[in-house]
Design a protein around this motif. Structure first.
Motif, PDB file in Angstrom:
ATOM      1  N   HIS A 150      79.445  13.196  36.655  1.00 56.27           N
ATOM      2  CA  HIS A 150      78.754  14.377  37.176  1.00 56.27           C
ATOM      3  C   HIS A 150      77.330  14.421  36.619  1.00 56.27           C
ATOM      4  O   HIS A 150      76.397  14.775  37.328  1.00 56.27           O
ATOM      5  CB  HIS A 150      79.531  15.644  36.813  1.00 56.27           C
ATOM      6  CG  HIS A 150      78.902  16.891  37.334  1.00 56.27           C
ATOM      7  ND1 HIS A 150      78.915  17.222  38.672  1.00 56.27           N
ATOM      8  CD2 HIS A 150      78.208  17.863  36.709  1.00 56.27           C
ATOM      9  CE1 HIS A 150      78.259  18.363  38.850  1.00 56.27           C
ATOM     10  NE2 HIS A 150      77.820  18.767  37.678  1.00 56.27           N
ATOM     11  N   TRP A 151      77.194  14.066  35.346  1.00 54.30           N
ATOM     12  CA  TRP A 151      75.886  14.086  34.678  1.00 54.30           C
ATOM     13  C   TRP A 151      75.452  12.676  34.314  1.00 54.30           C
ATOM     14  O   TRP A 151      76.262  11.852  33.880  1.00 54.30           O
ATOM     15  CB  TRP A 151      75.947  14.945  33.408  1.00 54.30           C
ATOM     16  CG  TRP A 151      76.030  16.403  33.706  1.00 54.30           C
ATOM     17  CD1 TRP A 151      77.152  17.181  33.692  1.00 54.30           C
ATOM     18  CD2 TRP A 151      74.947  17.263  34.086  1.00 54.30           C
ATOM     19  NE1 TRP A 151      76.831  18.470  34.048  1.00 54.30           N
ATOM     20  CE2 TRP A 151      75.491  18.554  34.281  1.00 54.30           C
ATOM     21  CE3 TRP A 151      73.578  17.070  34.268  1.00 54.30           C
ATOM     22  CZ2 TRP A 151      74.714  19.644  34.660  1.00 54.30           C
ATOM     23  CZ3 TRP A 151      72.806  18.147  34.632  1.00 54.30           C
ATOM     24  CH2 TRP A 151      73.371  19.417  34.825  1.00 54.30           C
ATOM     25  N   TYR A 152      74.150  12.446  34.473  1.00 56.69           N
ATOM     26  CA  TYR A 152      73.541  11.158  34.154  1.00 56.69           C
ATOM     27  C   TYR A 152      72.261  11.420  33.372  1.00 56.69           C
ATOM     28  O   TYR A 152      71.799  12.542  33.255  1.00 56.69           O
ATOM     29  CB  TYR A 152      73.147  10.399  35.435  1.00 56.69           C
ATOM     30  CG  TYR A 152      74.288  10.039  36.349  1.00 56.69           C
ATOM     31  CD1 TYR A 152      74.870   8.781  36.282  1.00 56.69           C
ATOM     32  CD2 TYR A 152      74.762  10.934  37.301  1.00 56.69           C
ATOM     33  CE1 TYR A 152      75.902   8.422  37.139  1.00 56.69           C
ATOM     34  CE2 TYR A 152      75.797  10.596  38.154  1.00 56.69           C
ATOM     35  CZ  TYR A 152      76.360   9.339  38.073  1.00 56.69           C
ATOM     36  OH  TYR A 152      77.381   8.994  38.915  1.00 56.69           O
ATOM     37  N   ARG A 153      71.670  10.333  32.905  1.00 53.68           N
ATOM     38  CA  ARG A 153      70.317  10.373  32.380  1.00 53.68           C
ATOM     39  C   ARG A 153      69.690   9.007  32.634  1.00 53.68           C
ATOM     40  O   ARG A 153      70.396   8.015  32.819  1.00 53.68           O
ATOM     41  CB  ARG A 153      70.286  10.710  30.891  1.00 53.68           C
ATOM     42  CG  ARG A 153      70.813   9.611  29.988  1.00 53.68           C
ATOM     43  CD  ARG A 153      70.545   9.888  28.515  1.00 53.68           C
ATOM     44  NE  ARG A 153      71.187   8.913  27.668  1.00 53.68           N
ATOM     45  CZ  ARG A 153      70.722   7.690  27.433  1.00 53.68           C
ATOM     46  NH1 ARG A 153      69.600   7.274  27.988  1.00 53.68           N
ATOM     47  NH2 ARG A 153      71.385   6.855  26.651  1.00 53.68           N
ATOM     48  N   TYR A 154      68.383   8.988  32.658  1.00 55.14           N
ATOM     49  CA  TYR A 154      67.684   7.713  32.736  1.00 55.14           C
ATOM     50  C   TYR A 154      67.549   7.152  31.328  1.00 55.14           C
ATOM     51  O   TYR A 154      67.486   7.917  30.354  1.00 55.14           O
ATOM     52  CB  TYR A 154      66.273   7.890  33.326  1.00 55.14           C
ATOM     53  CG  TYR A 154      66.260   8.263  34.792  1.00 55.14           C
ATOM     54  CD1 TYR A 154      66.943   7.516  35.732  1.00 55.14           C
ATOM     55  CD2 TYR A 154      65.532   9.348  35.234  1.00 55.14           C
ATOM     56  CE1 TYR A 154      66.928   7.856  37.073  1.00 55.14           C
ATOM     57  CE2 TYR A 154      65.492   9.703  36.575  1.00 55.14           C
ATOM     58  CZ  TYR A 154      66.198   8.950  37.484  1.00 55.14           C
ATOM     59  OH  TYR A 154      66.177   9.291  38.809  1.00 55.14           O
ATOM     60  N   VAL A 199      70.202   3.960  34.834  1.00 57.70           N
ATOM     61  CA  VAL A 199      70.878   5.250  34.915  1.00 57.70           C
ATOM     62  C   VAL A 199      72.156   5.159  34.095  1.00 57.70           C
ATOM     63  O   VAL A 199      72.963   4.264  34.308  1.00 57.70           O
ATOM     64  CB  VAL A 199      71.196   5.630  36.381  1.00 57.70           C
ATOM     65  CG1 VAL A 199      71.975   6.927  36.452  1.00 57.70           C
ATOM     66  CG2 VAL A 199      69.918   5.722  37.187  1.00 57.70           C
ATOM     67  N   VAL A 200      72.320   6.110  33.182  1.00 59.69           N
ATOM     68  CA  VAL A 200      73.458   6.102  32.275  1.00 59.69           C
ATOM     69  C   VAL A 200      74.329   7.328  32.558  1.00 59.69           C
ATOM     70  O   VAL A 200      73.824   8.453  32.504  1.00 59.69           O
ATOM     71  CB  VAL A 200      72.977   6.149  30.808  1.00 59.69           C
ATOM     72  CG1 VAL A 200      74.146   6.150  29.845  1.00 59.69           C
ATOM     73  CG2 VAL A 200      72.008   5.013  30.514  1.00 59.69           C
ATOM     74  N   PRO A 201      75.622   7.136  32.857  1.00 60.66           N
ATOM     75  CA  PRO A 201      76.492   8.303  33.042  1.00 60.66           C
ATOM     76  C   PRO A 201      76.733   8.987  31.699  1.00 60.66           C
ATOM     77  O   PRO A 201      76.871   8.328  30.669  1.00 60.66           O
ATOM     78  CB  PRO A 201      77.778   7.710  33.611  1.00 60.66           C
ATOM     79  CG  PRO A 201      77.761   6.283  33.241  1.00 60.66           C
ATOM     80  CD  PRO A 201      76.322   5.872  33.078  1.00 60.66           C
TER      81      PRO A 201
END
Length: 187
Positions: free
Chosen positions: A67-71, A59-61
């Protein structure tokens, strides 16, 4: 193959709630607590994302406030494959909930993307019609063309706003034959 084995190993070690969260949220390009809660139905999604980040779950902020992340893209792709294989009946409802959330939060492009992914073409058509003024203002004709090409031809033909703008974009790109073929389908 290695990534797939790694993800399988990671998934097997998780609780059922975490495994479901990972699979269901994998349809999203960006993750936030409220968005994931709306899509997965898990109200503790913000805490879930924070725990995944602390646990080094790919998981990358995306912002300093977290507030937002992505795999990680490979992790997300394998999760999507597992979701499609293990829970295919959930794909359309998950995308539908994502589309509704994005619409409520003013991200029409994402709402359209998920409506199309849910194969809810009527909803996508409604969203596209509402987005056309902004699309034209910002000169995003290729985006509009891409969306319209994903919709069933009959749906576009039966909606005057969509068919007129489809013809306009095609003509602007010099695709005269496509316009003719679209409006004069072979019987």
């Amino acid at each position: 193959y290695i990534v797939d084995c790694l993800v399988e190993e990671v998934l097997q070690r998780q609780s059922e709630a975490t495994r479901c969260f990972l699979l269901q949220s994998a349809i999203l390009d960006r993750l936030s607590g409220p968005l994931c809660a709306a899509v997965t139905g898990q109200p503790d999604s913000k805490a879930q994302l924070e725990a995944l980040e602390r646990g080094n779950f790919f998981v990358v902020p995306l912002d300093d406030r977290r507030h937002w992340y992505r795999y990680h893209h490979l992790f997300a792709e394998v999760l999507r494959v597992h979701l499609a294989a293990d829970l295919p009946e959930q794909l359309s409802p998950l995308h539908g909930r994502a589309s509704a959330w994005y619409e409520q939060h003013g991200s029409v492009n994402d709402a359209i993307h998920h409506a199309i992914a849910a194969q809810n073409f009527e909803r996508a058509a409604n969203l596209i019609e509402r987005a056309i003024p902004e699309i034209r203002r910002t000169r995003q004709e290729s985006t509009l063309l891409g969306w319209l090409r994903t919709l069933p031809n009959e749906l576009v033909r039966n909606r005057p706003v969509l068919s007129a703008h489809y013809a306009w974009v095609l003509l602007a790109q010099g695709e005269m034959e496509v316009v003719y073929d679209f409006f004069h389908p072979a019987a």
